[in-house]
Design an enzyme around this catalytic site. Structure first.
Site, PDB file in Angstrom:
ATOM      1  N   HIS A 355     -10.779  -1.404   8.324  1.00  0.00           N
ATOM      2  CA  HIS A 355      -9.682  -1.793   7.361  1.00  0.00           C
ATOM      3  C   HIS A 355      -8.544  -0.903   7.440  1.00  0.00           C
ATOM      4  O   HIS A 355      -7.736  -0.972   6.420  1.00  0.00           O
ATOM      5  CB  HIS A 355     -10.028  -2.506   6.082  1.00  0.00           C
ATOM      6  N   LYS A 543       1.579  -5.102  -5.009  1.00  0.00           N
ATOM      7  CA  LYS A 543       0.227  -4.636  -4.163  1.00  0.00           C
ATOM      8  C   LYS A 543      -0.172  -3.505  -4.985  1.00  0.00           C
ATOM      9  O   LYS A 543       0.562  -2.954  -5.969  1.00  0.00           O
ATOM     10  CB  LYS A 543       0.894  -4.138  -2.909  1.00  0.00           C
ATOM     11  N   ARG A 544      -1.430  -2.836  -4.409  1.00  0.00           N
ATOM     12  CA  ARG A 544      -1.857  -1.596  -4.911  1.00  0.00           C
ATOM     13  C   ARG A 544      -0.716  -0.552  -4.884  1.00  0.00           C
ATOM     14  O   ARG A 544       0.149  -0.602  -4.122  1.00  0.00           O
ATOM     15  CB  ARG A 544      -3.024  -1.101  -4.503  1.00  0.00           C
ATOM     16  N   LYS A 549       2.399   3.107   0.503  1.00  0.00           N
ATOM     17  CA  LYS A 549       3.018   1.774   0.354  1.00  0.00           C
ATOM     18  C   LYS A 549       4.614   2.039  -0.225  1.00  0.00           C
ATOM     19  O   LYS A 549       5.173   1.180   0.056  1.00  0.00           O
ATOM     20  CB  LYS A 549       2.199   0.957  -0.536  1.00  0.00           C
TER      21      LYS A 549
HETATM   22  C1  26V Z   1     -12.023   2.137   0.450  1.00  0.00           C
HETATM   23  C2  26V Z   1     -12.727   2.613  -0.415  1.00  0.00           C
HETATM   24  C3  26V Z   1     -13.124   4.012  -0.097  1.00  0.00           C
HETATM   25  C4  26V Z   1     -13.707   4.498  -1.166  1.00  0.00           C
HETATM   26  C5  26V Z   1     -14.443   4.140  -2.436  1.00  0.00           C
HETATM   27  C6  26V Z   1     -13.888   2.651  -2.503  1.00  0.00           C
HETATM   28  C7  26V Z   1     -13.230   2.018  -1.599  1.00  0.00           C
HETATM   29  C8  26V Z   1     -12.920   0.723  -1.717  1.00  0.00           C
HETATM   30  C9  26V Z   1     -12.146  -0.036  -0.923  1.00  0.00           C
HETATM   31  C10 26V Z   1     -12.008   0.376   0.178  1.00  0.00           C
HETATM   32  C11 26V Z   1     -11.201  -0.238   1.467  1.00  0.00           C
HETATM   33  C12 26V Z   1      -9.834   0.378   1.873  1.00  0.00           C
HETATM   34  C13 26V Z   1      -9.453  -0.259   3.111  1.00  0.00           C
HETATM   35  C14 26V Z   1      -8.485  -1.494   2.490  1.00  0.00           C
HETATM   36  O1  26V Z   1      -8.463  -2.116   1.538  1.00  0.00           O
HETATM   37  N1  26V Z   1      -8.015  -1.826   3.632  1.00  0.00           N
HETATM   38  C15 26V Z   1      -6.961  -3.196   3.547  1.00  0.00           C
HETATM   39  O2  26V Z   1      -7.337  -4.057   4.172  1.00  0.00           O
HETATM   40  C16 26V Z   1      -6.449  -5.368   4.353  1.00  0.00           C
HETATM   41  C17 26V Z   1      -7.377  -6.429   4.667  1.00  0.00           C
HETATM   42  O3  26V Z   1      -7.506  -6.054   6.026  1.00  0.00           O
HETATM   43  C18 26V Z   1      -5.433  -4.738   5.001  1.00  0.00           C
HETATM   44  O4  26V Z   1      -4.286  -5.986   5.074  1.00  0.00           O
HETATM   45  C19 26V Z   1      -4.744  -3.723   4.470  1.00  0.00           C
HETATM   46  O5  26V Z   1      -3.716  -3.410   5.414  1.00  0.00           O
HETATM   47  C20 26V Z   1      -5.492  -2.308   4.337  1.00  0.00           C
HETATM   48  O6  26V Z   1      -5.255  -1.383   3.524  1.00  0.00           O
END
Ligand code: 26V
Length: 810
Positions: A355, A543-544, A549
């Site tokens: 992702h 959004k976040r 972004k």
């Molecule tokens: C990453 C991490 C990394 C460290 C600790 C906690 C944590 C929690 C969540 C994440 C996920 C990061 C990736 C993410 O959220 N990607 C998003 O995914 C969406 C669904 O596919 C996508 O539409 C967004 O563009 C993308 O940023």
């Protein structure tokens, strides 16, 4: 129960009595909500049992979506909708003088996710059930979801999200299905019958207790399961009565250390942090989930030959990647299979979605800490790594560099993405561009090694929650115009293109948008005492909050517009309302400062009488699923302005589009596919392309100072960060000036500024022509069917999981 209105009323009143010991006249709104929730859950339960029985009987493949996040929001409304009883229920309650909308509001959002990734998991569950597919969710039952955001003096303040405070009517605790998860300790090897066996000793035992939530399909009797695990002290290790008085404190400490595992969702989704509790969370739910899947599998099967034909496990990012070594462990150490057989099964069971390409989000755990928390799992990963490196060596003998880059364990770390790629049979990106960047850049070596594993599955959103439920008047207009088939077949929305020139349809579209803008304006008036002009352009970025972004790019456009208006208050512009919402990770300085900047600007601009209310700025506190459901229907403009290449897909972009907002965005993520669908004439594209961005990263050639020195607008805005223009006692906004200029503007905010302002001006001209604007709006809605998660899930089902629909009879 729902035979007729009277039986429904009786059942509801009975629930008030049996659940709360109260009556209709005395019950509080909360009691009415829980009574109704209980009643609906009972109704769902029949279908739930039937679904489980048929899945068990049919012997077909079932899939499990493993995710550390499920951002469900509220469930009462969507359950009523999917059960097909929303209208009936509303009527009956009305007769009892109860407002269903008000009752729905009593429910807490299940905010068990950070943003896109968690909400995607929730949309996927809805689509799986609605397509009658046997697919379930597996995750953690966090006691606290994503923090609640309060704005105090313009700053974000985080409060705990105590979403379970009033209980949760949808979940069922299943203590008899609890399993044990082991941490720490050591591994002793023994030879038994000529085979090496691995014995885990001196470990800490944690009890994983499942809570099941029904996932209701749309008008089809399918009810799948979301199983969330809660960590509790294992009775084996923890028996309060056996603790002598002296050990009491230790006993309590132990209890808290165990419960900590499912206490809270990590609130940072952009930056990997080496927090061992997070690794514990990951192993905890993966181990519990796999144990329960295997227990169920063994009820029907004597051996594991057909495991991968019956079970699919999908991992949502690398967070659940320990499913790979854990499945190996169970198959070998508990079920007695050999390595090769276990590896064949594991690598045909597990599929993986990436992702993000942001390198700071990539998970990698230090070997030492990993080894002591999960000694057996580490041994297995080590073996996977050695075998993989050997294979790589056979192909690239001598190319140490390449093998070093690809290794699962290297430089003292376990690299979770590498483990995911090596141990799964499918790896997908979430939009065409994202998948291309994975193949050609981020995972280039792996793509060369395993080209057949890589594929794209563009994200989607459930049109049931995001259109049918969130925007009922638009949904009715669509049905009145093209008939109801789009509800079951969202691609049929395309029929709306025939009406894109129909003045009466466009007029209705306009009226609905105005009503929705009015609803949002009332909410804003009540909460913030800010008066909005519904005729103004509602220009929205929710959004976040993250540097990539580029909320700052949006802010700089606002500042430029404001500067122009201050110079010439009579400037003829279409009035605009700039709306922001989103949470910043609690430790993310620049993101939190951006929130303060937006609020500071809002108080200056909203109170400046000289500009005659031509622009307003609002920051909506605590953006979450429920607030989102009110915002999308009321938006004219959808801000999707990430630095090209950085936003893997985006899904808010799809929710806006489906509600008739027009996108202003970069050629990034799914914006590209939105453009392909609607055509250049129905979207506003700006800025650098991903190739241009990647080239700057690779070869350099960008200097932020050049833009500061050559574009007077940029100079003025940046100077306003440091010259006292903004009230700023602590001189914090200087850090934005420094961040952009001295870090050379890593996300190209200044570089894209001119293009963004030009594009905003083009957009404004279009908005001034109502007919043209609503024609674009109609075209966007018409082409949004492609982004229903039903289509996405169909592609996963056929292309990756190989699962078939099952019709559940009543
Ligand atoms: C990453 C991490 C990394 C460290 C600790 C906690 C944590 C929690 C969540 C994440 C996920 C990061 C990736 C993410 O959220 N990607 C998003 O995914 C969406 C669904 O596919 C996508 O539409 C967004 O563009 C993308 O940023």
């Amino acid at each position: 129960m729902f035979k007729n209105k009277e039986t429904f009323k009786e059942a509801f009143i009975e629930k008030l009595a049996t659940v709360h010991g109260t009556t209709l006249d005395l019950a509080t709104d909360m009691e009415k909500y829980t009574a109704l929730g209980n009643l609906i859950r009972d109704y769902i339960t029949q279908k739930w049992i039937e679904t489980n029985n048929q899945y068990m009987k049919n012997n077909q493949k079932e899939m499990y979506y493993f995710s550390l996040e499920f951002l469900l929001g509220k469930l009462l409304g969507s359950n009523l909708l999917n059960l097909g009883i929303a209208d009936a229920c509303k009527e009956v309650l009305q007769e009892l003088d109860i407002d269903l909308d008000m009752i729905e509001n009593m429910e807490s959002d299940a905010g068990l996710g950070n943003g896109g990734l968690g909400r995607l998991a929730a949309c996927f569950l809805d689509s799986l059930a609605s397509l009658q597919l046997p697919g379930h969710g597996c995750g953690i039952r966090y006691k606290y979801g994503l923090f609640e955001q309060k704005i105090v003096d313009g700053y974000q303040v985080e409060l705990p999200d105590n979403w379970l405070k009033f209980g949760n009517v949808w979940e069922i605790r299943k203590p008899d299905k609890a399993v044990e998860v082991k941490f720490g300790g050591n591994i002793r090897t023994e030879i038994s019958d000529g085979d090496m066996v691995f014995i885990h000793e001196n470990y800490d035992s944690v009890l994983a207790v499942p809570y099941d939530t029904p996932i209701v399909g749309y008008e089809n009797n399918t009810v799948n399961t979301l199983r969330l695990w809660s960590a509790e002290p294992s009775t084996k290790d923890f028996d309060f009565s056996s603790f002598s008085r002296g050990d009491y404190m230790k006993a309590v400490e132990y209890k808290y250390s165990v419960e900590a595992i499912s206490q809270v969702l990590y609130p940072d989704d952009s930056n990997f942090e080496n927090k061992i509790l997070r690794l514990k969370q990951q192993y905890f739910f993966v181990s519990a989930g796999l144990q329960s899947i295997i227990r169920r599998y063994k009820k029907k099967h004597k051996n594991f030959f057909s495991f991968a034909d019956r079970i699919g496990i999908h991992i949502n990012d690398t967070h659940p990647v320990l499913a790979i070594p854990e499945l190996m462990r169970i198959l070998m150490d508990e079920e007695g299979l050999g390595w090769d057989e276990a590896w064949r099964i594991t690598t045909s069971t597990i599929s993986y979605t990436n992702h993000t390409i942001m390198s700071e989000a990539l998970e990698k755990w230090p070997v030492d800490a990993f080894k002591s928390l999960l000694p057996r799992i580490f041994m297995i990963i080590n073996e996977i790594n050695e075998r993989f490196c050997k294979e790589a060596w056979n192909r690239y003998a001598g190319d140490w560099d390449r093998i070093h880059h690809m290794a699962i364990i290297a430089d003292g770390y376990v690299k979770m993405a590498h483990l995911a790629i090596v141990g799964s049979y499918s790896i997908n990106g979430v939009a065409k561009l994202h998948t291309k960047i994975l193949r050609k850049e981020v995972m280039k070596d792996f793509y060369e090694f395993f080209p057949y594993k890589f594929n794209n599955k563009t994200n989607g959103i459930t049109h049931r929650r995001w259109l049918l439920k969130a925007n009922p008047s638009l949904a009715s207009l669509i049905t009145d115009t093209i008939g109801p088939s789009w509800v079951q077949h969202p691609h049929d929305l395309i029929k709306l293109t025939r009406y894109a020139d129909d003045a009466s349809v466009l007029e209705k579209l306009y009226k609905i948008k105005m009503e929705n803008k009015q609803l949002l304006s009332s909410l804003i008036k009540n909460k913030y005492d800010i008066t909005l002009d519904t005729a103004s352009i509602f220009d929205v970025q929710v959004k976040r909050i993250h540097a990539y972004k580029r909320q700052l790019l949006n802010v700089f456009h606002i500042m430029d517009l404001y500067n122009r208006l201050r110079e010439n208050p009579d400037l003829d512009i279409a009035p605009r309302t700039f709306i922001f919402g989103g949470k910043a990770a609690p430790g993310y300085y620049i993101a939190k400062l951006s929130i303060k900047l937006i609020n500071t600007l809002a108080s200056i601009i909203n109170n400046d009488k000289t500009i005659k209310d031509k622009i307003k700025v609002v920051f909506l506190e605590n953006y979450n699923v429920s607030l989102a459901e009110k915002i999308f229907p009321a938006s004219d403009v959808s801000e999707q302005i990430s630095t090209a290449s950085k936003e893997a897909s985006g899904t808010g972009n799809m929710k806006f589009m489906m509600n008739g907002a027009i996108t202003i965005g970069t050629m990034d993520g799914a914006n590209i596919e939105i453009t392909e669908e609607v055509g250049n004439e129905n979207i506003f594209i700006l800025g650098l392309t991903s190739d241009e961005v990647l080239n700057f990263y690779r070869y350099g050639g960008y200097n932020a100072w050049d833009i500061y020195n050559s574009d007077a607008r940029v100079k003025m805005i940046l100077n306003q960060m440091i010259n006292g223009f903004l009230p700023d006692e602590k001189e914090q906004f200087r850090n934005i000036f420094n961040y952009l200029l001295y870090n050379n503007d890593e996300y190209f905010v200044l570089k894209d500024f001119a293009s963004y302002v030009d594009t905003q001006n083009r957009l404004e001209q279009k908005f001034k022509n109502k007919n043209k604007w609503y024609k674009m709006s109609a075209n966007n809605i018409a082409h949004s069917g492609k982004f229903s998660s039903d289509g996405t899930i169909h592609e996963y089902a056929v292309g990756i999981w190989k699962i078939d629909p099952t019709h559940i009879s009543e």
